[in-house]
Design a protein around this motif. Sequence first.
Motif, PDB file in Angstrom:
ATOM      1  N   VAL A  88       8.583   3.615   4.614  1.00 27.88           N
ATOM      2  CA  VAL A  88       9.230   2.884   5.521  1.00 27.88           C
ATOM      3  C   VAL A  88       7.958   1.561   5.617  1.00 27.88           C
ATOM      4  N   VAL A  89       7.300   0.256   5.884  1.00 26.02           N
ATOM      5  CA  VAL A  89       6.233  -0.371   5.995  1.00 26.02           C
ATOM      6  C   VAL A  89       7.321  -1.804   6.796  1.00 26.02           C
ATOM      7  N   GLU A  90       8.362  -2.203   6.585  1.00 24.38           N
ATOM      8  CA  GLU A  90       8.601  -3.724   7.448  1.00 24.38           C
ATOM      9  C   GLU A  90       9.788  -2.686   7.767  1.00 24.38           C
ATOM     10  N   GLN A 141       7.059   1.431   0.857  1.00 18.84           N
ATOM     11  CA  GLN A 141       5.787   1.101  -0.058  1.00 18.84           C
ATOM     12  C   GLN A 141       5.750   1.821  -1.273  1.00 18.84           C
ATOM     13  N   VAL A 142       5.591   0.729  -2.172  1.00 14.20           N
ATOM     14  CA  VAL A 142       5.455   2.036  -3.188  1.00 14.20           C
ATOM     15  C   VAL A 142       4.291   1.524  -4.301  1.00 14.20           C
ATOM     16  N   GLY A 143       3.879   2.697  -4.175  1.00 16.04           N
ATOM     17  CA  GLY A 143       2.296   2.398  -4.885  1.00 16.04           C
ATOM     18  C   GLY A 143       1.337   1.357  -3.943  1.00 16.04           C
ATOM     19  N   ASP A 144       0.631   0.668  -4.787  1.00 13.77           N
ATOM     20  CA  ASP A 144       0.238  -0.316  -4.474  1.00 13.77           C
ATOM     21  C   ASP A 144       1.106  -1.435  -3.941  1.00 13.77           C
ATOM     22  N   SER A 145       2.636  -1.710  -4.266  1.00  7.24           N
ATOM     23  CA  SER A 145       3.292  -2.895  -4.133  1.00  7.24           C
ATOM     24  C   SER A 145       4.710  -2.759  -3.033  1.00  7.24           C
TER      25      SER A 145
END
Length: 153
Positions: free
Chosen positions: A105-107, A117-121
């Motif tokens: 979880v990035v937010e 975050q899934v890979g680079d997106s």
Amino acid sequence: MEDVMNWMAENADWLWWSVGVVLLAGEMVLPGVYLLWIGVASLVTGVVAWVVPEWGFEVHGMVFAAMATISVYLGNRYFYQKTGAIEDAEVNVRRKKLVGRTFEVVEPIKNGSGHVQVGDSRWLAQGPDLEKGALATVTSVDGTVLVVEAAKD
């Protein structure tokens, strides 16, 4: 008419080569129509007619039919065959492959909405409240939104 037939019998090799060249030219104009393989069969038949002219036009026709069948089969098998197995029956729905995977979880997910975050997106995620840095497992996909739950340790 008899003169034409005699000329064709005497020049069978040139006739087969000419047909082969016309078919190969047709393949350039109409790509993907198998004229390549039939043209190759005609050229090979021309070689057979040149080497063994006494077989006659009828036998050369059978050689052409056999060579055309073989060349189309081999061309289809080795050049047009699909490579690799289809992994997923749902074509162009790559996001469905994310189900069951765990992401960070990035937010923070608050009030049911956040980002992972899934890979680079970053993907929009829905699920129970989770803090930034927590791990979330995807349970389903709703459009472009990942439905997640807290990852089990």
